[in-house]
Each structure stands twice: as structure tokens, then as C-alpha cells.
Design a protein around this motif. Structure first.
Motif, PDB file in Angstrom:
ATOM      1  N   GLN A  51     103.285  51.542  59.548  1.00  0.00           N
ATOM      2  CA  GLN A  51     102.652  51.154  58.442  1.00  0.00           C
ATOM      3  C   GLN A  51     103.659  51.429  57.292  1.00  0.00           C
ATOM      4  O   GLN A  51     103.274  51.657  56.165  1.00  0.00           O
ATOM      5  N   ALA A  52     104.684  52.305  57.840  1.00  0.00           N
ATOM      6  CA  ALA A  52     105.917  53.147  57.302  1.00  0.00           C
ATOM      7  C   ALA A  52     106.007  51.805  55.455  1.00  0.00           C
ATOM      8  O   ALA A  52     106.535  52.520  54.647  1.00  0.00           O
ATOM      9  N   GLY A  53     106.545  50.384  55.969  1.00  0.00           N
ATOM     10  CA  GLY A  53     106.714  50.232  54.785  1.00  0.00           C
ATOM     11  C   GLY A  53     106.207  49.974  53.235  1.00  0.00           C
ATOM     12  O   GLY A  53     106.980  49.799  52.474  1.00  0.00           O
ATOM     13  N   SER A  54     105.013  49.637  53.422  1.00  0.00           N
ATOM     14  CA  SER A  54     104.301  50.123  51.888  1.00  0.00           C
ATOM     15  C   SER A  54     103.970  51.519  51.821  1.00  0.00           C
ATOM     16  O   SER A  54     103.807  51.377  50.018  1.00  0.00           O
ATOM     17  N   GLY A  55     104.139  52.217  52.765  1.00  0.00           N
ATOM     18  CA  GLY A  55     104.020  54.216  51.988  1.00  0.00           C
ATOM     19  C   GLY A  55     102.390  54.212  51.581  1.00  0.00           C
ATOM     20  O   GLY A  55     101.726  53.305  51.775  1.00  0.00           O
ATOM     21  N   PRO A  56     102.360  55.017  51.883  1.00  0.00           N
ATOM     22  CA  PRO A  56     100.669  56.182  51.884  1.00  0.00           C
ATOM     23  C   PRO A  56     100.013  55.685  50.254  1.00  0.00           C
ATOM     24  O   PRO A  56      99.013  55.453  49.413  1.00  0.00           O
ATOM     25  N   ALA A  67     109.719  58.632  55.599  1.00  0.00           N
ATOM     26  CA  ALA A  67     109.727  60.149  56.220  1.00  0.00           C
ATOM     27  C   ALA A  67     108.161  61.055  55.852  1.00  0.00           C
ATOM     28  O   ALA A  67     108.289  61.562  57.218  1.00  0.00           O
ATOM     29  N   VAL A  68     107.748  60.269  55.369  1.00  0.00           N
ATOM     30  CA  VAL A  68     106.596  61.354  55.285  1.00  0.00           C
ATOM     31  C   VAL A  68     105.247  61.219  56.514  1.00  0.00           C
ATOM     32  O   VAL A  68     104.262  61.718  57.433  1.00  0.00           O
ATOM     33  N   ARG A  69     105.180  59.202  57.162  1.00  0.00           N
ATOM     34  CA  ARG A  69     104.046  58.765  57.482  1.00  0.00           C
ATOM     35  C   ARG A  69     104.879  59.601  59.129  1.00  0.00           C
ATOM     36  O   ARG A  69     104.412  59.796  60.230  1.00  0.00           O
ATOM     37  N   MET A  70     106.593  59.727  59.205  1.00  0.00           N
ATOM     38  CA  MET A  70     106.507  60.585  60.647  1.00  0.00           C
ATOM     39  C   MET A  70     105.674  61.590  61.186  1.00  0.00           C
ATOM     40  O   MET A  70     105.612  62.375  62.016  1.00  0.00           O
ATOM     41  N   ARG A  71     106.582  62.382  60.455  1.00  0.00           N
ATOM     42  CA  ARG A  71     105.505  63.540  59.678  1.00  0.00           C
ATOM     43  C   ARG A  71     104.788  63.894  60.117  1.00  0.00           C
ATOM     44  O   ARG A  71     104.220  64.862  60.490  1.00  0.00           O
ATOM     45  N   LEU A  72     103.372  62.768  59.762  1.00  0.00           N
ATOM     46  CA  LEU A  72     101.882  62.922  59.865  1.00  0.00           C
ATOM     47  C   LEU A  72     101.228  62.598  61.191  1.00  0.00           C
ATOM     48  O   LEU A  72     100.920  63.028  61.722  1.00  0.00           O
ATOM     49  N   THR A 106     110.286  58.402  67.248  1.00  0.00           N
ATOM     50  CA  THR A 106     110.721  58.367  65.527  1.00  0.00           C
ATOM     51  C   THR A 106     112.262  58.265  65.506  1.00  0.00           C
ATOM     52  O   THR A 106     112.805  57.784  64.679  1.00  0.00           O
ATOM     53  N   LEU A 107     112.780  58.404  67.065  1.00  0.00           N
ATOM     54  CA  LEU A 107     114.253  58.208  66.629  1.00  0.00           C
ATOM     55  C   LEU A 107     114.918  56.658  66.425  1.00  0.00           C
ATOM     56  O   LEU A 107     115.800  56.397  65.447  1.00  0.00           O
ATOM     57  N   ALA A 108     114.175  55.984  67.178  1.00  0.00           N
ATOM     58  CA  ALA A 108     114.356  54.223  67.297  1.00  0.00           C
ATOM     59  C   ALA A 108     113.499  53.954  65.370  1.00  0.00           C
ATOM     60  O   ALA A 108     114.770  52.980  64.993  1.00  0.00           O
ATOM     61  N   ALA A 109     112.819  54.794  64.996  1.00  0.00           N
ATOM     62  CA  ALA A 109     112.360  54.471  63.493  1.00  0.00           C
ATOM     63  C   ALA A 109     113.240  54.177  63.011  1.00  0.00           C
ATOM     64  O   ALA A 109     113.645  53.842  61.985  1.00  0.00           O
ATOM     65  N   ALA A 110     113.796  55.816  62.861  1.00  0.00           N
ATOM     66  CA  ALA A 110     115.114  56.526  62.569  1.00  0.00           C
ATOM     67  C   ALA A 110     116.630  55.403  61.994  1.00  0.00           C
ATOM     68  O   ALA A 110     116.682  55.648  61.214  1.00  0.00           O
ATOM     69  N   CYS A 111     116.780  55.052  63.382  1.00  0.00           N
ATOM     70  CA  CYS A 111     117.421  54.657  64.070  1.00  0.00           C
ATOM     71  C   CYS A 111     117.402  53.076  62.775  1.00  0.00           C
ATOM     72  O   CYS A 111     118.511  52.530  62.179  1.00  0.00           O
ATOM     73  N   ILE A 112     116.508  52.508  62.995  1.00  0.00           N
ATOM     74  CA  ILE A 112     116.194  51.540  62.310  1.00  0.00           C
ATOM     75  C   ILE A 112     116.378  51.386  60.499  1.00  0.00           C
ATOM     76  O   ILE A 112     116.704  50.649  59.721  1.00  0.00           O
ATOM     77  N   GLU A 113     115.652  52.555  60.211  1.00  0.00           N
ATOM     78  CA  GLU A 113     115.224  52.798  58.409  1.00  0.00           C
ATOM     79  C   GLU A 113     117.418  52.881  57.886  1.00  0.00           C
ATOM     80  O   GLU A 113     117.965  52.160  56.710  1.00  0.00           O
ATOM     81  N   ASN A 191     115.320  65.268  60.763  1.00  0.00           N
ATOM     82  CA  ASN A 191     115.299  67.191  60.893  1.00  0.00           C
ATOM     83  C   ASN A 191     114.503  68.028  59.329  1.00  0.00           C
ATOM     84  O   ASN A 191     114.255  69.151  59.876  1.00  0.00           O
ATOM     85  N   GLU A 192     114.618  67.096  58.330  1.00  0.00           N
ATOM     86  CA  GLU A 192     114.202  68.061  56.842  1.00  0.00           C
ATOM     87  C   GLU A 192     113.228  68.224  56.834  1.00  0.00           C
ATOM     88  O   GLU A 192     112.217  67.689  57.050  1.00  0.00           O
ATOM     89  N   ALA A 193     113.165  69.490  56.914  1.00  0.00           N
ATOM     90  CA  ALA A 193     111.429  69.737  56.846  1.00  0.00           C
ATOM     91  C   ALA A 193     110.931  69.856  55.073  1.00  0.00           C
ATOM     92  O   ALA A 193     111.912  69.848  53.843  1.00  0.00           O
ATOM     93  N   THR A 194     109.788  69.246  54.450  1.00  0.00           N
ATOM     94  CA  THR A 194     109.309  68.231  53.449  1.00  0.00           C
ATOM     95  C   THR A 194     107.867  69.138  53.809  1.00  0.00           C
ATOM     96  O   THR A 194     107.382  70.194  54.593  1.00  0.00           O
ATOM     97  N   GLY A 195     107.231  68.895  52.125  1.00  0.00           N
ATOM     98  CA  GLY A 195     106.348  69.489  52.186  1.00  0.00           C
ATOM     99  C   GLY A 195     105.001  69.529  53.166  1.00  0.00           C
ATOM    100  O   GLY A 195     104.055  69.815  53.585  1.00  0.00           O
ATOM    101  N   ASP A 196     105.618  68.350  54.481  1.00  0.00           N
ATOM    102  CA  ASP A 196     104.424  67.465  55.440  1.00  0.00           C
ATOM    103  C   ASP A 196     105.290  68.043  56.684  1.00  0.00           C
ATOM    104  O   ASP A 196     104.653  67.827  57.794  1.00  0.00           O
TER     105      ASP A 196
END
Length: 925
Positions: A51-56, A67-72, A106-113, A191-196
Motif C-alpha cells: 500500500q506504500a505506493g499511494s501513501g497514507p 518509509a512511513v509504512r515500513m515503520r508503522l 522490509t529489506l526487499a521493499a527497500a531494494c525495489i525502491e 535505519n533513519e529515525a523519523t517521527g515514526d
């Protein structure tokens, strides 16, 4: 105590992290319990990530949405695991598997992105050698590689790509630069820390050259690094290394390239040595000492991961045996710690009780690790200090109070520490100065050295002192690496001490030194004898008992590890299981003929050594020794035939199994093999028509079967680094050396009926079908019985047998010492009795069918006596004589003496018994 059944209650009673999220409105009882109701599967993870393609929100860009959806996703997954674990719904395996799956997805998704972003700028990376699109291989190390991630673990990664080259795009850059950029983007997404929050902390320090090395490297660079710079601790790190994700590339028409095989082919030779690597024990001890010093320096004694009796020590116990034996035992290359412990128990390397203790301890420590991390979602392994946290942890572990829990934990860690010290500090004095060190270090004058050796019980101290001096100054020793010379200096005094306590110390130390010289270039073998004092003791006893056995060990030092466990060494062979293990090992090296040849040889050498050890210990009578050596040869021939056929027809799935057989003659056929016996064999094939590739089998079978026979004989007799499998003698085939290597069964049958000499029918009395097509074997046995039961002119046969024996004795005649006897060929020796039995079979099997059985000479003589063919008293005396002569022959061989020059004293009466039977059955010589 009983934990709350409600997942939300269980989690909030223990975890401040969950309580904070609930207070902030990120979860509530209903949503939390729904998350924890079922295991968190990969399908749930993928659904969340897709669902990450369209974003929240519609305005959110795709990378940000991902990035947001992986953290959620990570937050939901962690909440589900905390609830399931603390409410008793999930065991340790589910928790670690789920966290590993989260990392992989999540690594697989990050590789694609990352690929999507970089391709739009730089195009596709292409290998300069293959011309193929190149992926980035994300290698998971440590607990990620072992599929054992904890809930707040970082992930250790190494980025590798197959080939150098350049990208094909608007802005071309090198593959190296492309993959470095790709790796940085993957790290940022994870790895990056965000608000999520973050997904996982990423640690890249295990890559070549650590923090100072390039972020990504080619497989070729990785191999160069291993060869030139690889350190011992990196071997431990790479045990668990595996590809956990990769950037997407299209699969070419010819199928996916073997990138994983290429990486494995680079990593495994670095991690796992082809020989047994006992130097790993010292490396493990050094690594453990470094950790122990760091624990003390940082006051981390309560650290359940790094402290004494902690998780790391359990992992080290498993890993040290992986490094020692993983080069030869594929099951020990498994990555999960518990799987390795099970394999160590199955192979009797660790006692079942020890493994059970380690498994219980590992489970408790890992569950405790998670509960410490559940408190605040923190990467910690330190026991809590506050009374409130201690009570939370104790209750979450099923105890009412901290005191009782801490006592159980201390006992558990103490038990783990004891096992660790037993495994990794096997010889407490391994690094200490030995009292006899001066005998090797040239600190004494020759007369002083000889005097010391004399007081130890050596009968020729001057000679031994001189040999030690010559060995120490030899070019062989001086060419050794300094570390090997240091180990040799530790080993020689211990060997002198062991040999001095034996009944013949001079012979024992002479043979021990021969073995030490033969293993000098293999530091790991020297380490074995230092680290395992019982092995050196057993080696000394074996060397004293048999020069043949010690010579066999010197020739095949890889067998030294067989001395570690007396139970395995003296256990009867389980041939089906051994064959299964052999096949698995050979299957793992498909296509590598040289390696398979060595595997077969190592298998044979190992089984021979076990048999000789049991023989010298008095566990086996001679007949059992021969049976086991013959069974071993059968197993080897069966598997060698199968492998040769596979290699001969590589890529030809349409070909049926070979209608091919191996006939054993002589000692192999009669199941009387000795330690140094060659194999008298012949090959046959069934000419039954089988279509192959549209060509009638009659036209191609003889050529194909001949190639199979030639290759099989080559597999048996070729000299490799592991020696020869078996010497063979093929002269008993039809027409001998001038005959076809593999005749058809029809031709074999015709020859036996129409052309065979009497001596060739004699050979059939001890022949048997040992490997190949069962139907062909049945045909052979039927033919053998028919030939043996043919009517014969008994007087003519008697003359032929007498003449054949005389010619054989004349051809084997050699100069002998006075007062000696040739046990095999001498008058009244073993061959005489064998000829007597063969005559009785050929002369009387037509009316005494029992004589066609392949049951051995003693049993056949009993059949003949029962049938009234020989005098029972003469037969009984000859049977006893035959047993005695065989045992004497066997004992002389083990003692390094020549049975052709056996002392006649004590044997004369036995030769008279056999000679008397000869005179009765065959007549004058």
C-alpha cells in the motif's frame, strides 16, 4: 505463576513501551488484541508494504510513503509479538522467525525502491564479463543470517555485487559507485529515525575492512580480501552469512544466474576448511577472552548476551564445532544455533544431556532477552537494577519474585559457563610451559638430554636425543610457520611424556614422531593433539600397539579426529546410515569429480581406521574384521558405480540405470579382506535391448559399458591427495588381460561354459556379485552354481589342481630367513587349504549342493566332512590350523612384520595338519 490470558493486559503489565503507545492513542485494547490474535505472517507484512505506493495521504511521495509504512509495520509487528509472547501464545521460534521475516520483507521493499530511484538517473548496472544486469546482494550476518533476530536487534549487513562494470543510462557510472549509492539508500530507508521511529538499526561494520572499507564490494574483491586479510573472528561472523534480499533484475532466457552459488563458493572455503580445523579452538578462546575483558572493563557482568554463561557462549559452543568440522560435515553448516546443537548431538559430538541443557538455557536466555527489550523497546541485554523492573521481568518469566528468578538464572548461566569452558578451554595447560620443554628447546647438552630421557624409561636415550636434535634442526621444521613451530614446541614434550608411560616407549615415541612429522604442515592437527590430551594418549597407545596402524595415520592424518570420541570409534558400523551420509556429502559436490574422489577415499579411510581401532582393542575377532572390511568395500563399490554412471551420462536424463555389475573374486568374493587387500573384480553388463536416443542398445551398449568400466576402475585406482581408493586386479575377467574390460553377460556365460580353465572355475568358488543390477546379479549366481555343479573327471581335476598349485608356489618362491615360514604360500599354508576346498567344490558339488555356498573355507570344509568327502578328524584339525594361520598372518601384518617370513616355531603343527589333509584329498605334491 499464571500470566494474564488477555494479550493487552499481559503487555501493559510488563512493557512501558506498550503503555506509552496506548496512552498516546496509537493502540488500544481492541486493536492490540486483534493484532496479537494470530501470528504476524509474511502475507500481512507484504499487504502493508504494497500500500506504500499511494501513501497514507494523496500528496505523499512514494519513497516517503514506503518509509512511513515500513515503520508503522515494524510497530504493529512488535506490538503483536509482545502481546503474543507475554500472553503465552508465541514461543521463542515464532518471535525470532517473525522478526527475521520483517527484516527480509522490509529489506526487499527497500531494494525495489532504491533500484527504482537509481535506475531513473543512472540506468541499469551491467557486468563487464557477462554482459548481464547485475543485482546488489544484501547479505545478512549474525542473528539475521541465522533467522534468529531478537525484537530490538540491529541487523548486520554486507553489500556484495557479482561483477564490476558500468551502468547503461543517461548518466553512466561504475557498478561500484552505483551499488554504493544503492546501499546508502537502502540503509536510509531502514535505519533513519523519523517521527515514526525506525525499522532496524543497520550495522555495516562486518564488511571487508570494516568502517574504513567500501560500502559495497564485488564478489572478486571479497574473495581477495578473505585470502589476504581475512581474520579468524571473521570466519565466525560469516558462518551465518546468507543472502536475505537483492535488488530486482530480470531473469535472462537461459535461467537465473548462479549468484548465490558464486557467493557461497567464495565464502565457504574461507569459513570451512577442507580438513578438520582444531586451531579454531584457540581462536575461539582468544575471541572469548577479548569479550570477557571488555565485559569486565565496562562492568557488564550482568549482561545476559556477553557475560559468562550468556547467549554468546552458547553460540560459541556451536560455532567452534562448525569451524572444526564444517568443511567435512555439511549438516554443521546450518545457521540456526539450535539446529547446530541438534546436529552435534546426532553425531555424538556433544552428549544429549549437554545439548538438552544448552537448549533449555538458550530458550530461557533468549526469552529473557526479549522481555528486557519489551520494557522500553531498547536494545539491551543488561539485567534491570530497579526493583520495579526486576519484578516485571520476574513475573513475565513465570516467577513471583526476583530473588527466586535470579537464583534460577545464576544456576543456568553457571551450567552454560561450565560447558563453554569444557569445550573452549579443553586443555588448561595448553599454553603453559611443560616441564620437559627443555628437551625440545635445545636448552640441554646432548648428555643432559639423554640422561633425562633415561630417567623417563627410554631404553635408547642417546638415539632419541639425537633424533629430537635432528628433527628440530630439519628443513621441514624450519619451513613451518612460526605459529606451527610454537605448537610443535608444545606438543613434543607432551608426546615424550605419553610415550614414556607405555610398555615400549622407544617404539611408541618413534612412531609418534613419524606422525608428528607427517602432520607438521597442518597446524590444526598439532592444535588437536595439544587441545585434546586424551587424543594424544590414545594416539600413543595405538602407535605402541601397531606400526601398521600408526603408519596408516601418518599417511592419512585427517583421521586423527576419530580419536576424540571413543564411543564413535568403537561403535559398530551402521552401513545404511553411513551410506546415506556419504550420498548426501557426494550430492553436495555434484559436478566436482576431484572432490567426490576425495570424499570416497576419506570415507573408506575413516571406516578402515575404526575397524583397526576396534581390532586392536580386542573388540573384533578376525572373521568380524574381514566381514566389516568386505562390507565396506561393497558400500564403496555400490556408490562409486552409481557416481560414475551419473558422470558418464551427465545431462542425459533419458538414459536408464545401467544394466551393469561388479563381480568380486578372491578375498573380496570370499569376504576375507584384510587391511591392505586389493580388489579382485570383473565387470559384466546385460545386453538386453534398451532404446537410447533412438539408437538400438545393441549398437551402443558395449561402448558405453566399456567406458563405464574404465571410468569406474579409474575412480578406484587413481591417486589423489587422499590416496588410492582400492588397488584392483582385473585379470580374472574372461581371457584375462587380453579380454574385454566389460564383456556382456552372454559372452561371460559362453566363456565360462566353453573356454574357462580349471583355475578360473576355482575362482568361481569364492566369487559373488557385489554391486550393480540385481537381475544381473541373480543371473550370475545361477550361472556360478551351474558351473560349479558340472560333472568333472575327478582324477583329471586332481592332477590339474596339483599342477596349478605347484606352478603358483614356484612363481611365488622367494628367499626367506632360516627358521621361517611363508604363511600364505608355504607347504601346509593358507593357499593349500584353499586349493583343497576348491577341489572339493568342483569335484563334488554336483551331488553335495551345499558346497556351492559362498560361506568361507572353514564352513565349506565342514560341509565336505558332513558329506563324507573328507575324514572329519583331518578336517577339524585343518580348520583349526587355518584359523590359527590367518590370525597369525593378521597379527604379523599389524605388527609390521612380513607373514612370508613368519617364525616357524609354534606354526609347525598347524602346517602338518593342513599338509595331512592335502595328502588325503589331493595326494602327493
Amino acid at each position: 505463576m499464571t500470566m494474564p490470558a488477555d494479550a493487552f493486559d499481559a503487555a501493559t503489565a510488563h512493557s512501558r513501551f506498550v503503555s506509552r503507545l496506548a496512552a498516546a492513542g496509537f493502540t488500544d485494547r481492541e486493536r492490540f488484541n486483534a493484532l496479537a490474535a494470530e501470528p504476524f505472517t509474511r502475507e500481512r507484512m507484504r499487504a502493508a508494504l504494497q500500500q506504500a505506493g499511494s501513501g497514507p495521504a494523496p500528496a505523499m511521495a512514494a519513497p516517503l510513503a514506503l518509509a512511513v509504512r515500513m515503520r508503522l509495520l515494524r510497530r504493529d509487528c512488535l506490538l503483536a509479538l509482545i502481546g503474543r509472547d507475554l500472553s503465552g501464545r508465541a514461543d521463542l521460534s515464532e518471535v525470532t522467525r517473525t522478526m527475521t521475516a520483517l527484516a527480509e520483507e522490509t529489506l526487499a521493499a527497500a531494494c525495489i525502491e532504491a533500484t527504482r530511484e537509481l535506475q531513473s538517473i543512472y540506468g541499469d548496472p551491467v557486468g563487464e564479463d557477462s554482459g548481464r544486469l547485475q543485482p546488489l546482494l544484501v547479505v545478512g550476518m549474525g542473528k539475521l543470517g541465522g533467522a534468529e533476530l531478537n525484537v530490538s536487534s540491529d541487523i548486520d549487513l554486507v553489500f556484495v555485487y557479482p561483477e564490476e562494470g558500468e551502468t547503461r543510462g543517461a548518466r553512466s557510472i561504475s557498478n561500484h559507485e552505483y551499488f554504493v549509492r544503492c546501499g546508502r539508500r537502502i540503509i536510509a530507508l531502514i535505519n533513519e529515525a523519523t517521527g515514526d521511529g525506525f525499522v532496524f538499526r543497520v550495522d555495516m561494520r562486518l564488511r571487508p575492512y570494516g568502517d574504513s572499507g567500501p560500502l559495497a564490494c564485488s564478489i572478486a574483491m571479497l574473495e581477495e580480501y578473505f585470502i589476504a586479510q581475512g581474520r579468524e573472528w571473521e570466519r565466525y561472523a560469516w558462518i551465518k552469512g546468507r543472502i536475505v534480499a537483492r535488488t530486482p533484475v530480470p531473469v535472462p532466457a537461459g535461467g537465473a544466474p548462479g549468484y548465490e552459488a558464486a557467493l557461497t563458493g567464495t565464502v565457504q572455503p574461507f569459513v570451512f576448511r577442507r580438513h578438520l580445523d582444531f586451531s579454531a579452538i584457540a581462536s575461539m578462546r582468544e575471541l572469548s577472552d577479548q569479550i570477557r575483558r571488555e565485559v569486565r572493563r565496562r562492568d557488564m557482568l550482568d549482561n545476559i548476551k556477553l557475560g559468562a554463561g550468556g547467549i554468546r557462549q552458547i553460540e560459541f559452543v556451536a560455532q567452534v564445532f562448525q569451524l572444526i568440522r564444517g568443511g567435512r560435515d555439511l549438516a554443521l553448516r546450518s545457521r540456526p544455533t539450535l539446529d547446530v546443537l541438534d546436529a552435534l548431538q546426532t553425531r555424538s559430538i556433544l552428549d544429549p544431556g549437554v545439548v538438552a541443557q544448552l537448549r533449555r538455557s538458550y530458550d530461557m536466555l533468549r526469552r529473557l532477552e526479549h522481555r528486557l527489550q519489551y520494557l522500553d523497546d531498547a536494545q539491551t541485554h543488561a539485567l534491570p537494577q530497579s526493583e520495579d523492573d526486576r519484578l516485571r521481568v520476574a513475573r513475565s518469566m513465570g516467577c513471583d519474585d526476583w530473588t527466586s528468578f535470579a537464583a534460577a538464572l545464576d544456576a543456568l548461566r553457571e551450567a552454560v559457563a561450565v560447558v563453554f569452558e569444557q569445550v573452549c578451554a579443553i586443555s588448561p595447560a595448553a599454553g603453559a610451559e611443560h616441564p620437559l620443554s627443555s628437551l625440545w628447546q635445545d636448552d640441554l647438552q646432548p648428555t643432559e638430554a639423554a640422561a633425562t630421557l633415561a630417567t623417563m624409561g627410554y631404553r635408547e636415550p642417546d638415539r632419541l636425543a639425537e633424533r629430537l636434535r635432528e628433527l628440530r634442526g630439519s628443513a621441514r621444521v624450519k619451513r613451518m610457520a612460526s605459529s606451527s613451530q610454537s605448537r610443535l614446541a608444545q606438543l613434543i614434550p607432551r608426546a615424550l611424556e605419553v610415550a614414556a608411560a607405555l610398555s615400549d616407549p622407544d617404539a611408541a615415541i618413534a612412531r609418534l614422531l613419524d606422525i608428528v612429522v607427517s602432520i607438521g604442515r597442518r597446524e590444526s592437527y598439532l592444535a588437536l593433539l595439544i587441545e585434546y590430551p586424551p587424543v594424544l594418549q590414545r594416539l600413543g597407545e595405538l602407535a605402541a600397539a601397531s606400526p601398521w596402524a600408526s603408519g596408516y595415520l601418518a599417511q592419512h592424518p585427517i583421521l586423527l579426529d576419530e580419536l576424540i570420541d571413543a564411543r564413535t570409534l568403537h561403535a559398530p558400523p551402521d552401513w545404511p546410515r553411513l551410506l546415506e551420509d556419504l550420498r548426501a556429502h557426494l550430492d553436495s559436490t555434484t559436478g566436482n569429480v576431484e572432490r567426490q574422489l576425495d570424499i570416497l577415499r576419506h570415507f573408506k579411510h575413516t571406516q578402515v581406521f575404526r575397524i583397526v581401532a576396534q581390532d586392536l582393542a580386542g573388540d573384533l575377532v578376525l572373521e568380524m574384521v574381514s566381514d566389516r572390511l568386505s562390507e565396506l568395500a561393497d558400500v564403496v563399490l555400490v556408490e562409486a558405480l552409481d557416481r560414475c554412471w551419473r558422470h558418464l551420462n551427465e545431462g542425459r536424463a533419458d538414459l536408464p540405470s545401467p544394466r551393469f555389475g561388479i563381480i568380486g573374486y578372491g578375498k573380496l568374493g570370499g569376504k576375507e579382506l584384510g587391511y591392505g587387500s586389493d580388489l579382485d573384480i570383473a565387470f559384466v553388463y546385460d545386453e538386453a535391448p534398451v532404446a537410447a536416443g533412438g539408437t538400438p542398445a545393441e549398437a551402443v551398449a558395449p561402448e558405453r559399458q566399456a567406458r563405464l568400466a574404465l571410468r569406474l576402475n579409474s575412480w578406484l585406482t587413481s591417486m589423489t591427495s587422499a590416496g588410492v581408493l582400492y588397488p584392483t586386479d582385473l585379470r580374472l575377467r574372461p581371457d584375462g588381460d587380453s579380454g574385454l574390460l566389460a564383456p556382456s553377460m552372454a559372452a561371460f556365460e559362453q566363456y565360462q561354459r566353453e573356454k574357462a580353465w580349471v583355475w578360473e572355475h576355482q575362482a568361481l568358488t569364492r566369487a559373488r556379485f557385489v554391486a550393480g543390477d540385481p537381475a544381473l546379479g541373480a543371473r550370475f549366481e545361477q550361472l556360478r552354481i551351474e558351473i560349479l555343479r558340472q560333472p568333472r573327471d575327478i582324477e583329471r581335476l586332481r592332477v590339474d589342481i596339483r599342477d596349478m598349485r605347484r606352478r603358483m608356489r614356484e612363481s611365488k618362491r622367494a628367499a626367506r630367513d632360516a627358521g621361517t615360514f611363508d604363511i600364505k604360500q608355504g607347504p601346509g599354508g593358507l593357499v593349500d587349504l584353499e586349493f583343497i576346498v576348491q577341489f572339493l567344490v568342483l569335484a563334488h558339488a554336483a551331488r553335495v549342493p551345499g558346497l556351492t555356498g559362498n560361506v568361507g573355507n572353514i564352513a565349506l570344509l565342514q560341509v565336505a566332512a558332513a558329506g563324507g568327502l573328507v575324514d572329519p578328524e583331518l578336517a577339524s584339525a585343518a580348520q583349526g590350523a587355518y584359523r590359527t594361520l590367518r590370525r597369525t598372518q593378521h597379527a604379523l601384518q599389524l605388527a609390521g612384520h612380513d607373514p612370508a617370513n613368519a617364525p616357524l616355531d609354534g606354526l609347525a603343527a598347524h602346517t602338518v595338519a593342513i599338509d595331512a589333509l592335502w595328502q588325503s584329498v589331493i595326494g602327493e605334491r
